[in-house]
Design a protein around this motif. Structure first.
Motif, short mmCIF file in Angstrom:
data_model
loop_
_atom_site.label_atom_id
_atom_site.label_comp_id
_atom_site.label_asym_id
_atom_site.label_seq_id
_atom_site.Cartn_x
_atom_site.Cartn_y
_atom_site.Cartn_z
N ILE A 1 0.85 -1.19 0.00
CA ILE A 1 0.00 0.00 0.00
C ILE A 1 0.89 1.24 0.00
N TYR A 2 0.56 2.18 -0.88
CA TYR A 2 1.32 3.41 -1.01
C TYR A 2 0.37 4.60 -0.97
N GLU A 3 0.91 5.75 -0.62
CA GLU A 3 0.14 7.00 -0.68
C GLU A 3 0.60 7.81 -1.89
N VAL A 4 -0.36 8.41 -2.57
CA VAL A 4 -0.03 9.34 -3.65
C VAL A 4 0.34 10.67 -3.00
N LEU A 5 1.60 11.09 -3.17
CA LEU A 5 2.11 12.28 -2.50
C LEU A 5 1.75 13.57 -3.24
N TYR A 6 1.76 13.49 -4.57
CA TYR A 6 1.72 14.73 -5.35
C TYR A 6 1.43 14.37 -6.79
N GLN A 7 0.86 15.31 -7.53
CA GLN A 7 0.65 15.08 -8.95
C GLN A 7 1.42 16.11 -9.76
N LYS A 8 2.15 15.64 -10.76
CA LYS A 8 2.94 16.51 -11.64
C LYS A 8 2.34 16.44 -13.05
N GLN A 9 1.95 17.55 -13.58
CA GLN A 9 1.46 17.62 -14.97
C GLN A 9 2.64 18.02 -15.84
N GLN A 10 3.22 17.03 -16.55
CA GLN A 10 4.46 17.28 -17.28
C GLN A 10 4.22 17.80 -18.70
N ASN A 11 3.04 17.55 -19.27
CA ASN A 11 2.67 18.11 -20.57
C ASN A 11 1.14 18.12 -20.64
N ASP A 12 0.60 18.35 -21.82
CA ASP A 12 -0.85 18.48 -21.91
C ASP A 12 -1.60 17.18 -21.74
N ARG A 13 -0.90 16.05 -21.74
CA ARG A 13 -1.59 14.76 -21.66
C ARG A 13 -1.17 13.90 -20.48
N GLU A 14 0.03 14.07 -19.96
CA GLU A 14 0.57 13.13 -18.97
C GLU A 14 0.55 13.72 -17.56
N LYS A 15 -0.20 13.03 -16.70
CA LYS A 15 -0.24 13.38 -15.29
C LYS A 15 0.49 12.29 -14.50
N TRP A 16 1.45 12.70 -13.71
CA TRP A 16 2.24 11.76 -12.93
C TRP A 16 1.81 11.82 -11.47
N ASN A 17 1.27 10.71 -10.98
CA ASN A 17 1.00 10.57 -9.55
C ASN A 17 2.25 9.98 -8.89
N MET A 18 2.86 10.73 -8.00
CA MET A 18 4.09 10.29 -7.34
C MET A 18 3.75 9.56 -6.04
N ILE A 19 4.20 8.31 -5.93
CA ILE A 19 3.94 7.53 -4.72
C ILE A 19 5.06 7.76 -3.69
#
Length: 465
Positions: free
Chosen positions: A318-336
């Motif tokens: 089990i992990y927590e999503v710490l933060y979301q990074k929008q790197q371009n117009d299509r890709e959202k990165w959920n950082m665990i």
């Protein structure tokens, strides 16, 4: 309009499923409230649900019992646990509650076997099947086990020198098996497995080195293919070739009475997973019997060595999503708040996929995301599910924490990841929780190990005593 995450799951899969259910808008795994686990122990964490080990063992034993009865198969079945999948004491203790046997792959495995014997977990009647390429210490440890009276220890011969090496150290008669070097699937970079002895060489090997050796009894032929047990032409063709070797060998070797078909049962890697285990077992037993009857030889005792199938579906993280990074117009990165490379190494090493689901917020709307780990490594990510080339999770909201779970991760991940040692970028290993059921069926939890601390890593690196 159906925009909630629960709507997506209901539209895509049959849900709930045997092990996954929702209660109070949070995910349960075999009746265990995972948000309670997070609130008690925090995240990241790993857990082992011990009852699932026994569940899977007894399912497999029942499939073989049913197939043996249906086909009027006149021999026995033995379930072995492949210890390299997970060597932990709590895993072996749970598995050995179920009248099973052991398969080993290295010298230190024998030390574990001897420890289990001292504890009374196994006896001299327990089969210990010794696979792998055997270096000096492995030979010595196998020989010691046999010399101390464990006659059901069967070393599986992997190369031509092992017979002489074992004979030099074992007193009196002993039993052996021979591993067949199976041919790999066409997509492999090589044609024949490096493990074992080639199909065409096994009978000549027996006749030249074993037939006249009164000290050695050949008891078992070992067959395993890397892709595991699958209902495809490749598997059935390799099994047919194995059975030809078995029947040829049986006609000139009366002591041969067992066929080890290895492991390789798949485990659930998606909510869409579908595999007919009972059919596969029935067809394997049917084909073995048919070939033996055609060749007029007795059917063999059947051994299996299930590792991932035994322990894989007991594990999760089990992990927590710490933060979301929008790197371009299509890709959202959920950082665990951990790393895939360190805690789930198979996800980047062999692109393996596990069941991945959010723990909470199932009533929220969803979005497509990529998952990123904490290390500064471009390979530390998870970008798709087994059933689709995407990941969908409840929308990120920094005011509403999101927890995600990876399930059926119980095989190999700790040992490949270097449990208790250094981790990539010095990301600490998460705490590990053992989950069990008491005599009344109530869930119990126990902290098996704490999350690694700075001083643990500094000591390994030589900075601290």
């Amino acid at each position: 309009m159906n925009t909630k995450y629960i709507d997506l799951i209901n539209q895509t899969f049959d849900f709930p499923q045997e092990e996954f259910k929702l209660k109070n808008r949070a995910l349960e795994f075999h009746g265990v409230n995972l948000m309670d686990l997070v609130e008690t122990y925090g995240a990241p964490l790993k857990f082992t649900y011990l009852p699932q080990i026994s569940n899977n063992i007894n399912k497999a034993k029942q499939w073989f019992a049913d197939a043996i009865k249906k086909n009027n198969y006149k021999a026995n079945y033995s379930y072995c646990y492949c210890t390299k999948s997970s060597h932990f004491k709590h895993v072996l203790n749970e598995a050995l509650k179920n009248d099973i046997h052991i398969e080993t792959s290295s010298a230190f495995d024998i030390d574990i076997v001897e420890n289990l014997k001292v504890q009374g977990k196994i006896t001299d009647e327990t089969f210990v099947i010794c696979n792998g390429f055997k270096r000096a210490q492995y030979i010595t440890n196998i020989s010691r086990l046999i010399n101390e009276g464990h006659k059901n220890c069967i070393p599986i011969i992997d190369n031509y020198e092992e017979i002489d090496l074992l004979s030099q150290e074992i007193d009196g008669e002993f039993n052996v098996g021979i591993r067949i070097a199976s041919e790999e699937e066409p997509k492999f970079e090589f044609y024949t497995s490096r493990l074992g002895i080639g199909y065409k060489n096994i009978v000549p090997f027996y006749e030249s080195q074993l037939k006249e050796n009164n000290k050695i009894n050949l008891k078992m032929l070992h067959f395993f293919i890397n892709t595991g047990i699958r209902d495809n032409a490749y598997y059935w063709n390799e099994l047919a070739k194995c059975l030809k070797v078995y029947t040829r060998l049986k006609k000139i070797c009366p002591s041969l009475d067992s066929l080890n078909i290895g492991g390789g049962f798949p485990i659930k890697n998606s909510l869409a997973f579908d595999f007919d285990y009972a059919y596969m077992v029935d067809e394997i037993i049917n084909q073995i019997k048919a070939v033996c009857e055609e060749e007029d030889v007795d059917v063999p005792n059947i051994f299996t060595e299930f590792g991932s199938f035994t322990v894989g579906e007991s594990g999760g993280g089990i992990y927590e999503v710490l933060y979301q990074k929008q790197q371009n117009d299509r890709e959202k990165w959920n950082m665990i708040n951990s790393s895939f490379i360190t805690t789930l190494p198979d996800t980047w090493a062999i692109n393996k996929r596990f069941v991945m689901l959010p723990i909470n917020r199932w009533d929220d709307s969803y979005e497509r995301v990529l998952l990123g780990g904490l290390t500064c490594d471009s390979d530390d990510y998870y970008n798709s599910e087994q059933h689709m080339n995407a990941i969908y999770l409840p929308k990120y909201n920094k005011k509403k924490p999101l927890y995600i779970g990876f399930f059926n991760t119980g095989a190999y991940q700790e040992t490949i990841g270097g449990y208790g040692g250094l981790q990539h970028c010095l990301i600490p290993s998460p705490k590990h929780i053992l989950i069990d059921k008491d005599e009344d069926g109530n869930t119990t939890t126990q902290l098996f190990s704490e999350q690694q601390k700075s001083e643990d890593l500094l000591k390994i690196l030589g900075y601290a005593n």
